[in-house]
Design a protein around this motif. Structure first.
Motif, short mmCIF file in Angstrom:
data_model
loop_
_atom_site.label_atom_id
_atom_site.label_comp_id
_atom_site.label_asym_id
_atom_site.label_seq_id
_atom_site.Cartn_x
_atom_site.Cartn_y
_atom_site.Cartn_z
N UNK A 111 48.10 31.15 58.74
CA UNK A 111 46.85 31.34 58.02
C UNK A 111 47.00 32.49 57.02
N UNK A 112 46.25 32.44 55.95
CA UNK A 112 46.28 33.49 54.94
C UNK A 112 45.68 34.77 55.51
N UNK A 341 43.09 29.29 49.79
CA UNK A 341 44.26 29.50 48.94
C UNK A 341 44.05 28.87 47.56
N UNK A 342 43.43 27.70 47.54
CA UNK A 342 43.24 26.99 46.27
C UNK A 342 42.28 27.72 45.35
N UNK A 343 41.20 28.23 45.94
CA UNK A 343 40.16 28.88 45.13
C UNK A 343 40.14 30.39 45.33
N UNK A 344 41.33 30.97 45.52
CA UNK A 344 41.42 32.41 45.71
C UNK A 344 40.87 33.17 44.50
N UNK A 345 41.07 32.61 43.30
CA UNK A 345 40.61 33.29 42.08
C UNK A 345 39.27 32.76 41.59
N UNK A 346 38.63 31.91 42.38
CA UNK A 346 37.35 31.39 41.97
C UNK A 346 37.49 30.16 41.09
#
Length: 514
Positions: A111-112, A341-346
């Motif tokens: 997990x992250x 992980x996919x939307x870490x930067x919004x």
């Protein structure tokens, strides 16, 4: 490193809030279940050199957590008050160990950092696990052992060496009977595996530590199982027989009740847990197979012991399933982790960036915090219910009852802990001879059969809840001595606890001391 200390620190602060609320309202440490006093009574007899006895000099197979009994016993060398405080310190310690184990298991599932931190923080501040940590019960001991067993099991499978996980899981069997299922699943997972064929099939795996691990487990578990067999004709504690009745068919109603326990505690993560199980199994994460089998297998196994029309083995407030909350939370975050992980930067929309990860975190934390906020008050209420009933009745009798008078009681915990008198357990937990009387199918009302048994044993007084024993407590039943009202009851078997004098009583009550 600092982030990894955050979850244990939050758990510690939450525990202090619970303990402060208890001292402010109750005025002294107490327990939210009568069963907590049962553990202390077993521990007091063990410390006194009486072995696993409940009534002095009478061994019984009634302790469902002999390891917890052994951990509590040394404190009685100081005082009973020290034992009460020690039980709470141990519970807090094992909660922290559970939080750390949860973080390690989340790391094994890759997990992250965000998901790991959230998972461990939610485990450490779960209102039911905080309640369990201060309950004086074995819940957090079993949760810590089972979770660390999962962690080391995954590590050993990945490295192909070691058997420490089996030793830990064998110790878990001595903390709760259902630990035997987890141990059996772990041993099976070391010896069996699914092939990559289509369709997959089971095959044997050569485990270099197979014999050693099985021998180590037997060395820990066998002596207690053999003792229980000698005392109660079964390797399992007598409490298991008193609370279960095999049906050999899955009980759908029971499984829905188990799902409701998880749903009320972690609704979103419970919904996502199935996806997390699939995700971790597909990625072959170390220990995921055993963790999934444990989460799914325990409800199914207990559903086979939940006969329709009989009691449902859930434990008060579903406490048998509280140790499953940490893996359910971790599996829930395993399903969410790809999203994090996919939307870490919004997500950029119309020149503005929106934090979808922040929204997801809010949706998960909102019900968690909503349940945590009234947690201290809920915990204090459960303690007050026990204090207003069983503890109050025990202290009332303590100054009025001759020490050799025989009591028949519905709740055998506080009444025995505070009184030197021998007791008959009407629920059959430490008086297993009661269970066949309650379950006998002869067309006779069960209370009538119980009265016949009481006539043979001739107790001097009964202490029962009116709602549970309508015939015994009716005007035509035994003579009522005094009753105790349980205000805002959420814990006990009824709102009124009564002390009854039997027709064959030859030990009258004396005038109580102030």
């Amino acid at each position: 490193m600092r982030a990894r200390l955050l979850a244990p620190a939050l758990a510690g602060l939450a525990l202090l809030a619970y303990a402060a609320a208890e001292l402010y309202v109750i005025g002294h440490p107490g327990f939210p279940l009568d069963d907590s006093w049962i553990h202390l009574q077993f521990a007091s007899r063990l410390a006194a050199g009486d072995g696993l006895a409940y009534n002095t000099g009478q061994w019984v197979a009634g302790s469902s957590a002999p390891l917890w009994t052994a951990l509590l016993a040394p404190a009685f060398l100081l005082s009973p008050v020290a034992a009460i405080l020690w039980s709470k310190i141990l519970g807090a310690f094992f909660l922290v160990l559970t939080v750390v184990a949860g973080d390690r298991l989340a790391a094994q599932f890759d997990l992250s950092p965000t998901a790991r931190l959230l998972a461990s923080a939610m485990i450490g501040t779960s209102h039911w696990l905080l309640w369990a940590a201060l309950s004086g019960m074995e819940i957090m001991l079993f949760a810590a052992l089972s979770l660390w067993g999962l962690v080391f099991h995954g590590r050993e499978k990945r490295e192909g060496s070691g058997f420490l996980s089996i030793v830990i899981l064998a110790a878990a069997c001595l903390a709760r009977p259902e630990g035997a299922l987890l141990l059996a699943l772990a041993l099976s997972d070391r010896w069996l595996f699914f092939t990559d064929d289509a369709p997959p099939s089971l095959a044997w795996r050569r485990d270099p530590h197979g014999f050693t691990s099985a021998a180590a487990a037997a060395l820990l578990v066998a002596p207690v199982a053999f003792f229980y067999f000698l005392i109660g004709d079964s390797p399992a504690p007598s409490t298991l027989a008193a609370k279960t009745r095999p049906d050999f068919l899955p009980n759908g109603k029971y499984l829905s009740l188990v799902l409701d326990i998880f749903w009320r505690s972690q609704p979103i993560l419970t919904l996502l847990a199935a996806g997390g199980i699939i995700q971790t199994l597909r990625r072959r994460m170390p220990g995921a197979g055993l963790a999934a089998a444990w989460v799914l297998g325990l409800p199914l196994a207990y559903s086979l012991l939940a006969s329709p029309g009989w009691s449902m083995p859930l434990g008060n407030f579903g406490r048998y399933y509280l140790p499953l909350l940490p893996p359910v939370v971790i599996f829930g975050f395993a399903a969410l982790d790809p999203f994090f992980r996919t939307f870490a930067d919004g997500l950029a929309i119309g020149g503005r960036r929106f934090s979808l990860r922040g929204l997801a975190i809010f949706l998960i934390l909102a019900p968690h915090l909503f349940a945590l906020a009234p947690g201290p008050a809920r915990y204090v209420q459960t303690v007050a219910n026990v204090e207003d009933s069983d503890v109050r009745a025990a202290l009332w009798l303590r100054t009025r009852l001759e020490p050799d008078a025989l009591l028949a009681v519905q709740d055998v915990g506080a009444l025995k802990f505070f009184l030197p008198n021998p007791v008959i357990d009407l629920a059959g937990l430490v008086s297993p001879e009661i269970v066949p009387i309650l379950r006998q199918e002869d067309g006779v009302y069960w209370e009538e059969r119980l009265v016949r048994h009481l006539h043979e044993r001739k107790p001097d007084y009964l202490v029962v809840f009116t709602r549970s024993y309508p015939m015994l407590t009716s005007p035509q039943g035994f003579e009522r001595v005094i009753s105790f009202t349980v205000e805002n009851n959420v814990t006990m078997a009824g709102d009124e606890l009564v002390i009854l004098k039997t027709p064959w009583c030859d030990r009258p009550l004396t005038e109580g001391a102030p």
